[in-house]
Write a protein that holds these residues in place. Structure first.
Motif, PDB file in Angstrom:
ATOM      1  N   LEU A   1       0.826  -1.208   0.000  1.00 21.42           N
ATOM      2  CA  LEU A   1       0.000   0.000   0.000  1.00 21.42           C
ATOM      3  C   LEU A   1       0.863   1.262   0.000  1.00 21.42           C
ATOM      4  CD1 LEU A   1      -3.027  -0.522   2.448  1.00 21.42           C
ATOM      5  CD2 LEU A   1      -3.112   0.175   0.059  1.00 21.42           C
ATOM      6  N   THR A   2       1.844   1.302   0.888  1.00 23.86           N
ATOM      7  CA  THR A   2       2.708   2.481   0.986  1.00 23.86           C
ATOM      8  C   THR A   2       3.471   2.709  -0.304  1.00 23.86           C
ATOM      9  OG1 THR A   2       2.974   2.033   3.363  1.00 23.86           O
ATOM     10  CG2 THR A   2       4.497   3.594   2.371  1.00 23.86           C
ATOM     11  N   SER A   3       3.994   1.627  -0.883  1.00 19.34           N
ATOM     12  CA  SER A   3       4.721   1.729  -2.152  1.00 19.34           C
ATOM     13  C   SER A   3       3.782   2.149  -3.278  1.00 19.34           C
ATOM     14  CB  SER A   3       5.377   0.387  -2.492  1.00 19.34           C
ATOM     15  OG  SER A   3       6.299   0.006  -1.500  1.00 19.34           O
ATOM     16  N   MET A   4       2.538   1.662  -3.223  1.00 21.02           N
ATOM     17  CA  MET A   4       1.546   2.018  -4.234  1.00 21.02           C
ATOM     18  C   MET A   4       1.284   3.525  -4.226  1.00 21.02           C
ATOM     19  SD  MET A   4      -2.444   0.790  -4.516  1.00 21.02           S
ATOM     20  CE  MET A   4      -3.070   2.053  -3.401  1.00 21.02           C
ATOM     21  N   TYR A   5       1.053   4.070  -3.056  1.00 22.43           N
ATOM     22  CA  TYR A   5       0.779   5.503  -2.959  1.00 22.43           C
ATOM     23  C   TYR A   5       2.013   6.338  -3.291  1.00 22.43           C
ATOM     24  CZ  TYR A   5      -3.654   4.219  -0.800  1.00 22.43           C
ATOM     25  OH  TYR A   5      -4.903   3.689  -0.567  1.00 22.43           O
ATOM     26  N   PHE A   6       3.197   5.814  -2.955  1.00 18.80           N
ATOM     27  CA  PHE A   6       4.435   6.525  -3.294  1.00 18.80           C
ATOM     28  C   PHE A   6       4.623   6.570  -4.806  1.00 18.80           C
ATOM     29  CE2 PHE A   6       8.960   6.159  -4.450  1.00 18.80           C
ATOM     30  CZ  PHE A   6       9.412   7.393  -3.992  1.00 18.80           C
TER      31      PHE A   6
END
Length: 278
Positions: free
Chosen positions: A179-184
């Motif tokens: 999720l964090t990588s997706m938003y980044f």
């Protein structure tokens, strides 16, 4: 439990799409809104992960997550451009059909097996998602080549996105890391896009983006946890039914009346969900 999470995902995505629909006539940029929703979501997820010691990214989660974020952002951009070039009556149903690709991928790539009855349920949900969005009286002015081009890009983006999400689940990568990588990844992609289009940022775009970002976190977190515990070939069609939320919101906010085929689509969608639980 995973069915409830898939329904929660569909609800969150439906509310987000309704927000986009409401703001559509206010002259705001979908690129700007998406950038701020990705940025807000990234700040929230990375802060949560760091404070709780649950954020442990690696190259694989960074690559997969960033690819998912870029594909989702690009899919939304291509979809909005397709609406500008051709009739909504055909654009929405065609793009909604992208859900068939991760369903096929779940069977062919990951070896998922569903019963004949569940297969009928999956078909019912996919068919309902297409039928519900059909609008025969929409505009007919079509820039055919450009319209088809953007539709194909949107379908490819959303289709590959679903397969990558299932891949991350199959590899047992922690949802928070993805999720964090997706938003980044989505934030970086949209920031570059903003530099290219060079449009003035409005305050409403920031507020809308923040709201959508919060709902997106709940939606995608539920999505990933559902994929980790459930059957992807059933989850993807359930999520595609987020168009039901947009339809009912239109009835409530704009006093739109349901057509008979839409009522039939709703009933078929409910039948599909029931059959997948048999």
């Amino acid at each position: 439990m995973w069915v409830l999470l898939a329904i929660l995902t569909s609800l969150c995505f439906g509310i987000n799409n309704t927000v986009f629909k409401i703001s559509n006539g206010k002259g705001i940029s979908k690129v700007h809104v998406q950038f701020f929703f990705y940025l807000v979501a990234f700040i929230m997820t990375v802060s949560f992960g760091l404070l709780n010691g649950r954020f442990h990214p690696n190259w694989l989660s960074l690559i997969l997550g960033s690819a998912i974020g870029i594909l989702n952002a690009n899919g939304n951009i291509q979809m909005s451009r397709a609406f500008e070039k051709g009739p909504a009556s055909l654009t929405s149903p065609l793009i909604a059909a992208n859900a068939i690709f991760p369903v096929i991928g779940a069977a062919l790539i990951f070896g998922e097996h569903i019963s004949f009855i569940q297969g009928i349920g999956v078909f019912c949900m996919l068919a309902a998602a297409v039928v519900i969005q059909y609008a025969p009286h929409a505009k007919t002015d079509i820039h055919y080549g450009s319209w088809i081009f953007h539709i194909v890009l949107a379908i490819i983006s959303f289709g590959i996105l679903g397969i990558l999400m299932q891949t991350s689940s199959h590899l047992q990568i922690q949802p928070l890391d993805v999720l964090t990588s997706m938003y980044f990844g989505g934030s970086v992609y949209l920031f570059i896009t903003m530099l290219v289009i060079k449009q003035k940022i409005q305050r409403l775009e920031i507020k809308t983006g923040g709201l959508v970002g919060c709902l997106s976190i709940v939606g995608y977190a539920s999505y990933f946890y559902a994929l980790n515990t459930g059957i992807a070939s059933i989850i993807f069609p359930i999520v595609s039914l987020n168009c039901l939320i947009v339809m009912f919101a239109g009835c409530y906010l704009y006093k739109e009346k349901l057509k008979m085929y839409q009522v039939a689509g709703v009933l078929v969608a409910l039948l599909g969900i029931i059959l997948t639980k048999v």
